[in-house]
Design an enzyme around this catalytic site. Sequence first.
Site, PDB file in Angstrom:
ATOM      1  N   CYS A  89      -6.227  -2.401   9.229  1.00 36.71           N
ATOM      2  CA  CYS A  89      -7.347  -1.545   9.647  1.00 36.71           C
ATOM      3  C   CYS A  89      -7.638  -1.677  11.147  1.00 36.71           C
ATOM      4  O   CYS A  89      -6.873  -1.145  11.951  1.00 36.71           O
ATOM      5  CB  CYS A  89      -8.578  -1.806   8.778  1.00 36.71           C
ATOM      6  N   HIS A 172      -7.118  -1.422   3.391  1.00 35.12           N
ATOM      7  CA  HIS A 172      -7.308  -2.865   3.224  1.00 35.12           C
ATOM      8  C   HIS A 172      -6.476  -3.375   2.041  1.00 35.12           C
ATOM      9  O   HIS A 172      -6.953  -3.361   0.906  1.00 35.12           O
ATOM     10  CB  HIS A 172      -8.799  -3.174   3.021  1.00 35.12           C
ATOM     11  N   GLU A 174      -5.848  -6.256   1.132  1.00 40.96           N
ATOM     12  CA  GLU A 174      -6.404  -7.467   0.494  1.00 40.96           C
ATOM     13  C   GLU A 174      -7.281  -7.123  -0.708  1.00 40.96           C
ATOM     14  O   GLU A 174      -7.671  -8.017  -1.464  1.00 40.96           O
ATOM     15  CB  GLU A 174      -7.187  -8.300   1.518  1.00 40.96           C
TER      16      GLU A 174
END
Lengths: 188, 225
Positions: A89, A172, A174
């Site tokens: 990002c 993202h 994650e």
Amino acid sequence: MILIINICKEKLHYFEFVKPVESILAKAKIDFKTVHYEKVTDRELFNKKFKKIIICGTSLKDNDYLANLDKFKWVKLSELEGKPILGICGGMQVISLMFDGILVEDTEIGLTEVFFNKRFLGIEGKTKVYSLHNNSVLVDDRQFEVFASSRQGECIQAIKHKYKEVYGVLFHPEVLNKEMILDFCMRK
Amino acid sequence: MAGMKCGVLFSGGKDSTYSAYLAAEHNYKITCLISVFSENPESYMFHTPSITQAEEQAKAMGLPLVIQKTQGKKEAELEDLEKAIIKAKEEFNIEGIITGALQSIYQASRIQKICNKLNLECFNPLWQIDAEQYLMELIKNKFKVIITGVFAYPLDSSWLGREIDEGFLKDIKELNKKYGIHIAGEGGEFETFVLDCPLFKKPLEITNTRVSGSGNSWRMEVEVR
């Protein structure tokens, strides 16, 4: 060992944007060290024990890192040649800007459908990702290849430098695509 | 130096309270709690059991509580949440919102959109946290949290009132292995109420309970002082 770069202005955002990446590495028993971009030293960046670098993202309202791009000159240094970098990002925005890209206003928040036209960090085809950005990028296509986009190509979501091991994802991973982070860390 | 002024989206359960605790630990200035009281027990956005007791919890923390009622219809809930946040911004000059979101993209992204629109920072300090590590942190940091609702097999009324302690963690881990119950209740398997934590000036005492439900769906309304 992975060097994680925290770009968050607010301390509390560490828990939201950096710790989840640390947890993915810790679960896979991959060693890491986290340093804030304002404090990272050449000694750490050039240290051979850090095989790869991950630049994490930050919040929608945090643009401090964009006002401090001079602190990211190391992304382009030839001394780092061969050391893979993954920007997430805000991290991808930094990478793009350091390599002559342009920032454009573009907001995506929440579940987003992304199409990977080629295999990228283990992912291919249509994939659901978690987005949280107010800016996207236009990359210099002499230097970067675009691997994925959303909204029929309108918003660039994944890039790789054509000659360097430098990767970027606007979403993202994650959150919903943890395996991409592991793929980046483990690939030879 | 006091940090950014923030309001906490507060349900009275462990997640919003622990987020508030983390923010305070990192020197953020919590100026108010914000609670949306949903009339729909199946609310899409809000944790409902024992929410009326949030006022007692706010008193225990010495913080004002901004209250907003909602009928709990899917998108109208979001308008009511926005109204509550606007009220908090106007009354308490908050610059940021703190939430207890763990994994729900539905919940987190809607709050992010509201904060983005209102030019507020949004903090989700429990985002993607490892559930077991999280419960261990609650115990270590002396949070007294009880179960006030169960909504999944094989949980039953015997779990109501149980405190989150080492014994609870051991049992819930077993249920996680056998039945996939989320260790922190993120799938809506159970809901919680905080009776004490380091943010409280005094612990709350239960004065009355009312249990209702059947099978694997039970609620315990608590009255506290």
